[in-house]
Design an enzyme around this catalytic site. Sequence first.
Site, PDB file in Angstrom:
ATOM      1  N   HIS A 189       0.826  -1.197   0.000  1.00  0.00           N
ATOM      2  CA  HIS A 189       0.000   0.000   0.000  1.00  0.00           C
ATOM      3  C   HIS A 189       0.864   1.251   0.000  1.00  0.00           C
ATOM      4  O   HIS A 189       0.603   2.206  -0.728  1.00  0.00           O
ATOM      5  CB  HIS A 189      -0.943  -0.010   1.211  1.00  0.00           C
ATOM      6  CG  HIS A 189      -2.056   0.972   1.092  1.00  0.00           C
ATOM      7  ND1 HIS A 189      -2.097   2.128   1.820  1.00  0.00           N
ATOM      8  CD2 HIS A 189      -3.161   0.979   0.297  1.00  0.00           C
ATOM      9  CE1 HIS A 189      -3.197   2.793   1.491  1.00  0.00           C
ATOM     10  NE2 HIS A 189      -3.853   2.120   0.578  1.00  0.00           N
ATOM     11  N   HIS A 246      -4.552   6.277  -5.804  1.00  0.00           N
ATOM     12  CA  HIS A 246      -5.677   6.954  -5.160  1.00  0.00           C
ATOM     13  C   HIS A 246      -6.195   8.103  -6.020  1.00  0.00           C
ATOM     14  O   HIS A 246      -5.540   8.544  -6.933  1.00  0.00           O
ATOM     15  CB  HIS A 246      -5.265   7.472  -3.783  1.00  0.00           C
ATOM     16  CG  HIS A 246      -5.287   6.380  -2.756  1.00  0.00           C
ATOM     17  ND1 HIS A 246      -6.376   6.116  -1.968  1.00  0.00           N
ATOM     18  CD2 HIS A 246      -4.374   5.448  -2.436  1.00  0.00           C
ATOM     19  CE1 HIS A 246      -6.126   5.090  -1.193  1.00  0.00           C
ATOM     20  NE2 HIS A 246      -4.907   4.643  -1.452  1.00  0.00           N
ATOM     21  N   HIS A 253      -7.284  -1.894  -5.087  1.00  0.00           N
ATOM     22  CA  HIS A 253      -7.524  -2.447  -3.753  1.00  0.00           C
ATOM     23  C   HIS A 253      -8.164  -3.838  -3.826  1.00  0.00           C
ATOM     24  O   HIS A 253      -7.935  -4.673  -2.968  1.00  0.00           O
ATOM     25  CB  HIS A 253      -8.354  -1.489  -2.900  1.00  0.00           C
ATOM     26  CG  HIS A 253      -7.616  -0.251  -2.495  1.00  0.00           C
ATOM     27  ND1 HIS A 253      -7.603   0.881  -3.271  1.00  0.00           N
ATOM     28  CD2 HIS A 253      -6.827   0.019  -1.419  1.00  0.00           C
ATOM     29  CE1 HIS A 253      -6.850   1.812  -2.677  1.00  0.00           C
ATOM     30  NE2 HIS A 253      -6.363   1.324  -1.554  1.00  0.00           N
ATOM     31  N   HIS A 258     -14.719   6.000   2.692  1.00  0.00           N
ATOM     32  CA  HIS A 258     -13.355   5.467   2.680  1.00  0.00           C
ATOM     33  C   HIS A 258     -12.349   6.305   3.484  1.00  0.00           C
ATOM     34  O   HIS A 258     -11.809   5.869   4.495  1.00  0.00           O
ATOM     35  CB  HIS A 258     -12.841   5.259   1.247  1.00  0.00           C
ATOM     36  CG  HIS A 258     -11.392   4.890   1.230  1.00  0.00           C
ATOM     37  ND1 HIS A 258     -10.395   5.797   0.964  1.00  0.00           N
ATOM     38  CD2 HIS A 258     -10.771   3.735   1.549  1.00  0.00           C
ATOM     39  CE1 HIS A 258      -9.224   5.206   1.097  1.00  0.00           C
ATOM     40  NE2 HIS A 258      -9.420   3.948   1.448  1.00  0.00           N
ATOM     41  N   HIS A 297     -10.933   5.777   7.536  1.00  0.00           N
ATOM     42  CA  HIS A 297      -9.481   5.691   7.797  1.00  0.00           C
ATOM     43  C   HIS A 297      -9.081   6.648   8.927  1.00  0.00           C
ATOM     44  O   HIS A 297      -8.373   6.270   9.862  1.00  0.00           O
ATOM     45  CB  HIS A 297      -8.683   6.060   6.543  1.00  0.00           C
ATOM     46  CG  HIS A 297      -8.317   4.892   5.686  1.00  0.00           C
ATOM     47  ND1 HIS A 297      -7.306   4.030   6.002  1.00  0.00           N
ATOM     48  CD2 HIS A 297      -8.824   4.458   4.508  1.00  0.00           C
ATOM     49  CE1 HIS A 297      -7.200   3.102   5.048  1.00  0.00           C
ATOM     50  NE2 HIS A 297      -8.116   3.335   4.141  1.00  0.00           N
ATOM     51  N   PHE A 350      -1.592   7.042   4.088  1.00  0.00           N
ATOM     52  CA  PHE A 350      -1.308   5.954   3.146  1.00  0.00           C
ATOM     53  C   PHE A 350      -0.128   5.060   3.526  1.00  0.00           C
ATOM     54  O   PHE A 350      -0.210   3.851   3.423  1.00  0.00           O
ATOM     55  CB  PHE A 350      -1.029   6.498   1.740  1.00  0.00           C
ATOM     56  CG  PHE A 350      -2.205   7.190   1.105  1.00  0.00           C
ATOM     57  CD1 PHE A 350      -3.500   6.712   1.291  1.00  0.00           C
ATOM     58  CD2 PHE A 350      -2.024   8.308   0.303  1.00  0.00           C
ATOM     59  CE1 PHE A 350      -4.582   7.337   0.690  1.00  0.00           C
ATOM     60  CE2 PHE A 350      -3.105   8.939  -0.303  1.00  0.00           C
ATOM     61  CZ  PHE A 350      -4.384   8.455  -0.104  1.00  0.00           C
ATOM     62  N   HIS A 381     -11.370  -2.462   3.629  1.00  0.00           N
ATOM     63  CA  HIS A 381     -11.303  -2.513   2.166  1.00  0.00           C
ATOM     64  C   HIS A 381     -12.137  -3.616   1.542  1.00  0.00           C
ATOM     65  O   HIS A 381     -12.554  -3.488   0.383  1.00  0.00           O
ATOM     66  CB  HIS A 381      -9.861  -2.530   1.677  1.00  0.00           C
ATOM     67  CG  HIS A 381      -9.399  -1.127   1.443  1.00  0.00           C
ATOM     68  ND1 HIS A 381      -9.764  -0.421   0.323  1.00  0.00           N
ATOM     69  CD2 HIS A 381      -8.694  -0.273   2.224  1.00  0.00           C
ATOM     70  CE1 HIS A 381      -9.280   0.805   0.413  1.00  0.00           C
ATOM     71  NE2 HIS A 381      -8.629   0.929   1.562  1.00  0.00           N
TER      72      HIS A 381
HETATM   73 CU1  C2O Z   1      -5.348   2.777  -0.493  1.00  0.00          CU
HETATM   74 CU2  C2O Z   1      -8.001   2.683   2.146  1.00  0.00          CU
HETATM   75  O1  C2O Z   1      -6.539   3.202   1.052  1.00  0.00           O
END
Ligand code: C2O
Length: 345
Positions: free
Chosen positions: A89, A109, A118, A243, A247, A264, A277
């Site tokens: 990631h 992203h 993802h 999303h 996070h 990230f 995810h």
């Molecule tokens: Cu690549 Cu939830 O982030």
Amino acid sequence: SWVLSPNLSTCHQSLGRAGLPVYCCPPKPESEEPVTDFQFPDPSSPLRTRRPAHRVDENYISKYRKALDIMKSLPYDDPRSFMRQADMHCLYCTGAYNQQVTNYPFNIHRSWLFFPWHRMMMYFHERILGSLIGDDTFALPFWAWDIPDGMMTPKMYLNPPFTNHRRDTSHYSKVVDLNYGCEKYSCPERGLSSQEQIDYNLALMYNHVVSGAKKMELFMGCPLKAGEAGFCDGKGTIESAPHNTVHKWIGSGTFPGREDMGVFYSAARDPSFYAHHTNIDRLWEVWRGLHDNVNMTDPDWLDTAFFFHNEKSQLVRIRIRDVLNITKLRYAYEEVELAWLDRRP
Ligand code: C2O
């Protein structure tokens, strides 16, 4: 025109967040490894059914615990190890590779690469976990934060090895705020009651999957193509919330980027990343079912290629067109009631 793809020989130091250089390149350059093209799993192999994390039983949790413990014990040299998985990631999300030809930093992203990349990461991660315990039915759980029963941190993530030392533990007793927002380093609590927050979340889901996501680009993000001035910058509805917001909500407020989940380079070091995810991935399927008039046929998107290590530690080249049919990938989602479908605000 050429295919959008990272140039593996360009791996370099990148920026984790403002002022923090990070280096997440593999110890042995991937450009020196043989590459094989992706092959679908055997169509007669078992279908791995991903279940909501709040509904899994102790038997399942102990299997996953065993697999994750093994994964965490592997040395960093092993691409199947937990830190190497987490660093995938970091590599693709902080611009550690450059693109082929243009040499522009490659980042998955804020564009239509978000969902398919993802999906690939979850696919390989799940199969590696399964292979570590010799279970070809093993499936990741998903954190169903979009339905009322799933809106708190699933209990399994409060116990090792599913915990993480950098989290906002004050959120453990709260209903998730699917629109949790930060400005600079301050992220105010919305201050709603549990029921009000649930209603707020359902309305947000309706907006970001149904009413506000009728066109491809609104949901998927902007079309990033090879060579077009290098980048586009436009995230889809779900990528921005829930999303990004979830996070931030999980990560710890005592770190500048709300590490680990909030930024990230470190997000995938938290085991809850994978359940977050898989739910994002599930919602991509839900959206496709609701908007079956939206066809993704652009060859630039379909041919975009990435590199992952599989459960045999082989380096695999995989294209977006390879991951559009999850049955062919041999996994499925247990159905949950879409409580937000009738929540037009
Ligand atoms: Cu690549 Cu939830 O982030």
